[in-house]
Design a protein around this motif. Sequence first.
Motif, mmCIF file in Angstrom:
data_model
loop_
_atom_site.group_PDB
_atom_site.id
_atom_site.type_symbol
_atom_site.label_atom_id
_atom_site.label_comp_id
_atom_site.label_asym_id
_atom_site.label_seq_id
_atom_site.Cartn_x
_atom_site.Cartn_y
_atom_site.Cartn_z
ATOM 1 N N PHE A 1 21.156 -3.330 -5.760
ATOM 2 C CA PHE A 1 21.600 -1.976 -5.410
ATOM 3 C C PHE A 1 20.375 -1.082 -5.314
ATOM 4 O O PHE A 1 19.626 -0.940 -6.278
ATOM 5 C CB PHE A 1 22.578 -1.434 -6.451
ATOM 6 C CG PHE A 1 23.807 -2.297 -6.635
ATOM 7 C CD1 PHE A 1 24.820 -2.273 -5.695
ATOM 8 C CD2 PHE A 1 23.925 -3.128 -7.729
ATOM 9 C CE1 PHE A 1 25.945 -3.064 -5.847
ATOM 10 C CE2 PHE A 1 25.041 -3.922 -7.895
ATOM 11 C CZ PHE A 1 26.056 -3.892 -6.949
ATOM 12 N N ASP A 2 20.168 -0.504 -4.154
ATOM 13 C CA ASP A 2 18.981 0.307 -3.906
ATOM 14 C C ASP A 2 19.164 1.709 -4.494
ATOM 15 O O ASP A 2 20.252 2.095 -4.930
ATOM 16 C CB ASP A 2 18.722 0.393 -2.404
ATOM 17 C CG ASP A 2 17.259 0.670 -2.088
ATOM 18 O OD1 ASP A 2 16.433 0.641 -3.028
ATOM 19 O OD2 ASP A 2 16.924 0.924 -0.922
ATOM 20 N N VAL A 3 18.081 2.468 -4.476
ATOM 21 C CA VAL A 3 18.121 3.846 -4.961
ATOM 22 C C VAL A 3 19.123 4.658 -4.146
ATOM 23 O O VAL A 3 19.204 4.523 -2.925
ATOM 24 C CB VAL A 3 16.720 4.478 -4.857
ATOM 25 C CG1 VAL A 3 16.759 5.948 -5.263
ATOM 26 C CG2 VAL A 3 15.731 3.721 -5.718
ATOM 27 N N GLY A 4 19.911 5.472 -4.837
ATOM 28 C CA GLY A 4 20.873 6.329 -4.160
ATOM 29 C C GLY A 4 22.272 5.768 -4.096
ATOM 30 O O GLY A 4 23.210 6.498 -3.730
ATOM 31 N N THR A 5 22.473 4.495 -4.425
ATOM 32 C CA THR A 5 23.810 3.916 -4.424
ATOM 33 C C THR A 5 24.565 4.363 -5.677
ATOM 34 O O THR A 5 23.974 4.816 -6.663
ATOM 35 C CB THR A 5 23.750 2.385 -4.375
ATOM 36 O OG1 THR A 5 23.044 1.910 -5.536
ATOM 37 C CG2 THR A 5 23.006 1.917 -3.132
ATOM 38 N N ILE B 1 0.852 -1.181 0.000
ATOM 39 C CA ILE B 1 0.000 0.000 0.000
ATOM 40 C C ILE B 1 0.893 1.237 0.000
ATOM 41 O O ILE B 1 1.772 1.385 0.847
ATOM 42 C CB ILE B 1 -0.935 0.015 1.217
ATOM 43 C CG1 ILE B 1 -1.840 -1.223 1.201
ATOM 44 C CG2 ILE B 1 -1.779 1.282 1.236
ATOM 45 C CD1 ILE B 1 -2.737 -1.331 2.415
ATOM 46 N N GLY B 2 0.664 2.114 -0.959
ATOM 47 C CA GLY B 2 1.459 3.326 -1.029
ATOM 48 C C GLY B 2 2.760 3.114 -1.783
ATOM 49 O O GLY B 2 3.036 2.049 -2.337
ATOM 50 N N ASP B 3 3.576 4.155 -1.822
ATOM 51 C CA ASP B 3 4.848 4.106 -2.535
ATOM 52 C C ASP B 3 5.867 3.258 -1.780
ATOM 53 O O ASP B 3 5.819 3.139 -0.550
ATOM 54 C CB ASP B 3 5.410 5.517 -2.732
ATOM 55 C CG ASP B 3 4.499 6.388 -3.593
ATOM 56 O OD1 ASP B 3 3.775 5.807 -4.427
ATOM 57 O OD2 ASP B 3 4.514 7.614 -3.413
ATOM 58 N N VAL B 4 6.795 2.680 -2.528
ATOM 59 C CA VAL B 4 7.908 1.940 -1.934
ATOM 60 C C VAL B 4 9.050 2.916 -1.681
ATOM 61 O O VAL B 4 9.624 3.474 -2.613
ATOM 62 C CB VAL B 4 8.375 0.802 -2.871
ATOM 63 C CG1 VAL B 4 9.573 0.077 -2.258
ATOM 64 C CG2 VAL B 4 7.235 -0.173 -3.121
ATOM 65 N N ARG B 5 9.368 3.149 -0.426
ATOM 66 C CA ARG B 5 10.419 4.097 -0.074
ATOM 67 C C ARG B 5 11.795 3.440 -0.193
ATOM 68 O O ARG B 5 11.924 2.215 -0.028
ATOM 69 C CB ARG B 5 10.212 4.619 1.351
ATOM 70 C CG ARG B 5 8.891 5.357 1.553
ATOM 71 C CD ARG B 5 8.816 5.934 2.962
ATOM 72 N NE ARG B 5 8.879 4.877 3.966
ATOM 73 C CZ ARG B 5 7.813 4.217 4.407
ATOM 74 N NH1 ARG B 5 6.615 4.476 3.928
ATOM 75 N NH2 ARG B 5 7.943 3.282 5.325
ATOM 76 N N PRO B 6 12.837 4.232 -0.489
ATOM 77 C CA PRO B 6 14.194 3.659 -0.565
ATOM 78 C C PRO B 6 14.566 2.919 0.711
ATOM 79 O O PRO B 6 14.377 3.422 1.820
ATOM 80 C CB PRO B 6 15.076 4.904 -0.771
ATOM 81 C CG PRO B 6 14.174 5.901 -1.426
ATOM 82 C CD PRO B 6 12.818 5.670 -0.824
#
Length: 257
Positions: free
Chosen positions: A214-218, A47-52
């Motif tokens: 590798f997650d967002v921001g790496t 539910i909702g956006d997937v946060r980093p």
Amino acid sequence: MDGSDIEMGRSAAEYGLPDDEIVAEIPVYLTQKLEKQLHLLQYPQKIGDVRPGELLPRAARVKPIHGQIELDIPLDVHSPMYNKRRGAELGEGIADDGRLLDTTTLVSVNIPRSSDYLAGLMHNGELHLTAIDKVTQLRPSLKYLDRIAEKDQASRKADDSDDEAAEKKEVKAQTVQVTVRSAQAEEALRQQQNSIAYMQQRLEEEPWSNLAYFDVGTDESNALRADLVADNREDLVYSADADEYLTAVIGSTTPDV
């Protein structure tokens, strides 16, 4: 292509569209550097956006031939919402050492392709688009329940050694039996091999290959993000007139009566 390249013979109202004022024109570029590598992963139960970092997997793997993906997402076993008694019962499906069920495995499921998707990136006031090659949904895998059922079944079989011995004899007789198939039987076998059950067997037989996630921001993620920006700034030549262009984009341009 910008608005100055299109002959504006009619107003938006004549097409049944709101006659709004144009407040900005954004150049659009297409890039193909990653068009065969982008997969859209959907989380239908989220539910909702997937946060980093929210769904950072403990392990990730893929079956390259069939394109199936699995992600092991850790569970917070110290949360007051976690039922440790039930977690211990379900933990029998992943190990025999009494551990709690501390991960949930998400497995990719292909969905019918009803439309084409593009990944868009705004960069210096420009919109850069890359075609997405594949769309899959990540759904919980319940294989640990199957393993628990297998253990229960094995335990029941061990209680009746006579039935177990009889079953072994039957299996042994089947393995040494020689048969000659007719043409009809061969055709039936071929159809069976093309069935969903056969494809599922082939999928299960393919070994897993580990993935580096590798997650967002790496640094790795940012490097690939840069490939979403087009290097070529050549204009896209479109020979159709304004009516043909709008028809291709929005369908019929004939106002509804």
